[in-house]
Design an enzyme around this catalytic site. Structure first.
Site, PDB file in Angstrom:
ATOM      1  NE  ARG A  95      -3.868  -2.014  -0.240  1.00 39.45           N
ATOM      2  CZ  ARG A  95      -3.989  -3.009  -1.114  1.00 39.45           C
ATOM      3  NH1 ARG A  95      -3.046  -3.194  -2.027  1.00 39.45           N
ATOM      4  NH2 ARG A  95      -5.044  -3.804  -1.095  1.00 39.45           N
ATOM      5  CG  ASP A 124      -5.603  -2.030   2.436  1.00 36.98           C
ATOM      6  OD1 ASP A 124      -4.501  -2.237   2.976  1.00 36.98           O
ATOM      7  OD2 ASP A 124      -6.131  -2.820   1.638  1.00 36.98           O
TER       8      ASP A 124
END
Length: 403
Positions: A95, A124
């Site tokens: 990420r 996330d």
């Protein structure tokens, strides 16, 4: 919030296609769709055309596999990173790179905002947004799942049909998955019951260990300063090397993990992971360290693994404390050079040999046969000094009891 142009982390799937159209409608802005190829194994050839048809003013598809492995996976694996003893952080490591490139593209395209498709319950969203804030604190952040009123799957499908966004006719998977060159993860749906065994047909990177070859396979991995550089004598780029180990480990069923982990936002969640190449690398790397790293340096580094892993898991890749830890870790890796031999068999990866020109292992010191290198009588004083505080504690306790 006034927004002129947004860079959207775009996968080409239904959710991010809906987000693309929703951003245009809600903010009356332009959208640049950005798709990162991290080795997820999907065909990205038509993603640009799809984004443009959905309304994007521009679509960018970029191959980031080498950067992903070289600058994110390998630094983490130099630290033997692992979260809560089981998870090799395949999603967590990816990420920050996607978010970093989003910010860079925003600067290149003159965008004043970025957006992602992460939900309001998961990790996330934190990983994306902490990276945005670190790299450009002035950039605007749009998190549709925390803003819109599309609260059900049916509402999403209706929105898609209303705006002419193709809705997949294939049966929806009873779980969500995310893949890159390091791993593939499966979460949600039928996996939310931690007692329920995963469906064997779910796995894609690894064969069932019970059905793996009946003959073991032995491979050699060469390391230089903590990083793998060759497999079976063949020099490979970072991405190519990890892909090779994925293929080898996958056919022997190596790298499956069924984990209940602690999310940063405060809840427990179950994840099932396949990380064949990463599992082999971590085992081989520790074996390489065992003969090349000083004992006290290793103890110090090992004590930092949980903290380092938590920083990555929680989205603090670009935070100063993670960067500082990386400096210490990389210093510890200067002598971690040599070759490790491992045997793969039915889900297992077993170390069978290690060698290095920088090895601290001396057979003459380790042997039980020789007396002229290590004087065994020296151990008497050593043990007495080590046990001094224990003897004092015992004597004090006895004195108190007698008193």
């Amino acid at each position: 919030m006034d927004v002129k142009k947004v860079v959207l982390a775009y996968s080409g799937g239904l959710d991010t296609s809906i987000i693309l159209k929703w951003l245009i409608e809600t903010y009356q802005c332009q959208v640049v769709a950005f798709a990162a190829d991290l080795g997820q194994g999907e065909d990205l050839s038509g993603i640009e055309e799809k984004a443009l048809k959905t309304g994007a003013v521009k679509a960018r598809v970029e191959d980031l596999k080498e950067e992903f492995v070289r600058d994110f996976v390998f630094p983490a694996f130099r630290a033997n990173v692992i979260y809560e003893g089981q998870y090799l952080l395949g999603t967590s490591i990816a990420r920050p790179l996607i978010a970093k490139r989003q910010v860079e593209i925003a600067h290149e395209e003159g965008a004043d905002a970025v957006s992602h498709g992460a939900t309001g319950k998961g990790n996330d969203q934190v990983r994306f947004e902490l990276t945005y804030m670190t790299l450009d604190p002035s950039i605007k952040v749009i998190a549709p799942w925390r803003e819109w009123d599309l609260k059900s799957r049916q509402a999403l499908m209706d929105f898609a049909r209303h705006h002419g966004i193709p809705v997949p006719v294939t049966k929806e998977k009873p779980y969500s998955c995310d893949a890159n060159l390091l791993h593939i993860s499966y979460e949600g749906g039928i996996l939310e019951d931690p007692w329920k065994e995963p469906d064997p047909s779910m796995f894609t990177l690894t064969v069932d260990p019970e059905k793996a070859p009946d003959k073991p396979e032995t491979i050699e991995i060469e390391f230089q300063k903590g990083d793998p550089v060759a497999v079976n004598g063949e020099k490979l780029s970072p991405a190519a090397l990890l892909a090779r180990l994925n293929e080898i480990g996958g056919r022997h069923g190596v790298g499956r993990a069924d984990v209940v982990e602690s999310r940063f936002v405060g809840m427990k969640s179950r994840g099932v992971y396949e990380t064949p190449g990463g599992t082999i690398l971590r085992i081989a790397h520790r074996a390489m360290e065992s003969i090349t790293m000083d004992r006290e340096v290793m103890f110090l580094r090992d004590s930092l693994i949980p903290q380092y892993a938590k920083l990555i898991y929680n989205g603090f890749w670009f935070a100063p404390e993670r960067v500082a830890l990386q400096s210490l870790i990389d210093t510890s890796q200067q002598t971690v050079t040599g070759t490790v031999r491992v045997k793969l068999f039915k889900g297992h990866c077993m170390v069978t040999g290690r060698k290095s020109d920088l090895s601290l292992y001396d057979p003459e010191l380790a042997t039980f046969e020789e007396e002229d290198v290590y004087q065994q009588s020296d151990a008497t004083g050593f043990i007495r000094l080590q046990g001094l505080r224990l003897r004092i504690q015992s004597l004090v306790r006895k004195g108190r009891k007698q008193g």
